[in-house]
Design a protein around this motif. Structure first.
Motif, PDB file in Angstrom:
ATOM      1  N   LEU A  99      34.943 -32.878  45.002  1.00  0.00           N
ATOM      2  CA  LEU A  99      34.620 -31.975  43.906  1.00  0.00           C
ATOM      3  C   LEU A  99      35.884 -31.622  43.112  1.00  0.00           C
ATOM      4  O   LEU A  99      35.858 -31.578  41.878  1.00  0.00           O
ATOM      5  CB  LEU A  99      33.956 -30.708  44.443  1.00  0.00           C
ATOM      6  N   LYS A 100      36.980 -31.382  43.810  1.00  0.00           N
ATOM      7  CA  LYS A 100      38.245 -31.074  43.130  1.00  0.00           C
ATOM      8  C   LYS A 100      38.676 -32.234  42.237  1.00  0.00           C
ATOM      9  O   LYS A 100      39.066 -32.026  41.081  1.00  0.00           O
ATOM     10  CB  LYS A 100      39.325 -30.764  44.163  1.00  0.00           C
ATOM     11  N   ALA A 126      36.882 -34.094  34.940  1.00  0.00           N
ATOM     12  CA  ALA A 126      35.908 -33.613  33.948  1.00  0.00           C
ATOM     13  C   ALA A 126      36.519 -32.614  32.977  1.00  0.00           C
ATOM     14  O   ALA A 126      36.170 -32.586  31.788  1.00  0.00           O
ATOM     15  CB  ALA A 126      34.717 -32.987  34.664  1.00  0.00           C
ATOM     16  N   LEU A 127      37.447 -31.788  33.461  1.00  0.00           N
ATOM     17  CA  LEU A 127      38.038 -30.739  32.630  1.00  0.00           C
ATOM     18  C   LEU A 127      39.277 -31.229  31.881  1.00  0.00           C
ATOM     19  O   LEU A 127      39.889 -30.455  31.142  1.00  0.00           O
ATOM     20  CB  LEU A 127      38.394 -29.525  33.492  1.00  0.00           C
ATOM     21  N   GLY A 145      28.356 -39.984  22.011  1.00  0.00           N
ATOM     22  CA  GLY A 145      29.216 -40.383  23.111  1.00  0.00           C
ATOM     23  C   GLY A 145      28.717 -39.833  24.430  1.00  0.00           C
ATOM     24  O   GLY A 145      27.828 -38.978  24.490  1.00  0.00           O
ATOM     25  N   TYR A 146      29.315 -40.329  25.511  1.00  0.00           N
ATOM     26  CA  TYR A 146      28.812 -39.963  26.837  1.00  0.00           C
ATOM     27  C   TYR A 146      29.273 -38.591  27.296  1.00  0.00           C
ATOM     28  O   TYR A 146      28.712 -38.028  28.236  1.00  0.00           O
ATOM     29  CB  TYR A 146      29.225 -41.022  27.874  1.00  0.00           C
ATOM     30  N   ASP A 194      40.164 -40.511  36.276  1.00  0.00           N
ATOM     31  CA  ASP A 194      39.279 -40.029  37.346  1.00  0.00           C
ATOM     32  C   ASP A 194      37.892 -39.725  36.814  1.00  0.00           C
ATOM     33  O   ASP A 194      36.885 -39.994  37.485  1.00  0.00           O
ATOM     34  CB  ASP A 194      39.871 -38.782  38.015  1.00  0.00           C
ATOM     35  N   GLU A 195      37.825 -39.163  35.621  1.00  0.00           N
ATOM     36  CA  GLU A 195      36.530 -38.866  35.017  1.00  0.00           C
ATOM     37  C   GLU A 195      35.695 -40.138  34.900  1.00  0.00           C
ATOM     38  O   GLU A 195      34.517 -40.174  35.294  1.00  0.00           O
ATOM     39  CB  GLU A 195      36.731 -38.249  33.636  1.00  0.00           C
ATOM     40  N   GLU A 196      36.294 -41.202  34.392  1.00  0.00           N
ATOM     41  CA  GLU A 196      35.585 -42.471  34.230  1.00  0.00           C
ATOM     42  C   GLU A 196      35.187 -43.058  35.585  1.00  0.00           C
ATOM     43  O   GLU A 196      34.103 -43.634  35.735  1.00  0.00           O
ATOM     44  CB  GLU A 196      36.460 -43.457  33.454  1.00  0.00           C
TER      45      GLU A 196
END
Length: 326
Positions: free
Chosen positions: A51-52, A58-59, A177-178, A216-218
């Motif tokens: 989650l971290k 994500a942020l 966009g996604y 990391d998001e991707e």
């Protein structure tokens, strides 16, 4: 990585036990538990390190501002309207720096989706505010100083930063966009507050191939989108991701997880109600238009129903069965 056709069957009947068992047997033939359904999603991301990593991606946090730790919390929130309304969040957590985060997986698009997001976030904000104040007041001295009284007064309307992240396996309207970052703004485009943020992921618009993925998001989005149809997921040489993938492996998954996944994948009463609503509304519209247009209306009805079922991941065989029910 090889891909395979998703041929899971889904219930269009009230005989849930039969369809849950059938779905369970189909799940056992797959390599991974599909994280686009709640049990798989929670197994995949509902662990502190995973989650971290997901939240830092994500942020879009720079290295010096990254989240150091998260605390996963109880997902049930009760808000008192005329009667008590219960909200069950997918993953709720607080970060070491005081941010409150709700991460939701939404497989099918419900009616009034945006209103649902706002309503659920309102409950989430109230719960987060309650917990913030409780922690402060539980340690408030019996004989406070003026400075302590001032701090208590200052906190009366103070809210914690709250972030709602929705991973959607359907098209998010008004989003290009996604990834979309949403907030409440005034007529000049200025945010009303920087403490409330909505991040919407539209997986239908995510199409970055494995060899082009850099962040990391991707990585997390790629795995969420492809795990349900993959035989061999890449771990991107990341230990946290490798451990998250292991939690999805069907051959080592717990019986409890597999059963919960099967139960979740069978159509719920809410989904059956929505399906029935589509059919009744289309039928009524057909009668109003007259017999001459009945065939065209039925075709339009069937198209709507088929599109909805496919958005859930229902196989073509099951779509055909649903359309045959009169």
């Amino acid at each position: 990585m090889s891909e395979k056709q998703n041929t899971l069957e889904f219930s269009i009947t009230t005989s849930r036990e039969y369809w849950e068992e059938k779905t369970y047997e189909e799940i056992k033939k797959a390599t991974y538990v599909n994280p686009l359904y709640d049990p798989g999603f929670k197994a995949f991301l509902g662990e502190e390190q995973a989650l971290k990593s997901f939240l830092n991606g994500a942020l879009h946090l720079s290295k010096e501002h990254q989240i150091k730790s998260v605390t996963i919390k109880n997902i049930e929130i009760n808000i008192v309207f005329p009667t008590t309304k219960t909200f069950r969040l997918d993953i709720r957590a607080t970060t070491a720096d005081g941010r409150c985060v709700d991460v939701e997986m939404q497989k099918a698009k419900p009616a009034h989706f945006i209103e649902r997001v706002l309503l659920q976030h309102s409950a989430f904000l109230l719960q987060s505010k309650y917990e913030q104040d409780k922690d402060f007041l539980d340690n408030f001295p019996e004989n406070p100083t003026d400075a302590e009284r001032k701090e208590r007064d200052d906190r009366f309307y103070k809210i914690p930063p709250t972030i709602a992240i929705w991973v959607c396996d359907f098209h998010v309207e008004n989003q290009v966009g996604y990834r979309g970052s949403w907030t409440v703004k005034n007529e000049r485009g200025l945010p009303v507050t920087d403490k409330i943020e909505y991040i919407m992921y539209d997986l239908t618009q995510f199409s970055i191939p494995k060899d082009k993925i850099r962040t990391d998001e991707e990585r997390w989005l790629y795995l969420l989108k492809t795990a349900g149809t993959s035989d061999n997921l890449p771990d991107f040489d990341d230990r946290v991701i490798a451990n998250a993938i292991k939690r999805l492996l069907v051959k080592t998954a717990s019986e409890k997880l597999l059963r919960e996944q099967a139960k979740n994948m069978v159509m719920t009463e809410e989904e059956l109600d929505y399906l029935a609503s589509l059919k009744v509304r289309a039928h009524d519209e057909g009668l109003a238009e007259g017999e001459a247009n009945e065939r065209a209306k039925n075709a339009a009805r069937d198209k709507k129903i088929a599109e909805y079922l496919r958005s859930l991941g229902v196989s073509e065989d099951s779509v055909a069965k649903a359309l045959s029910i009169k």
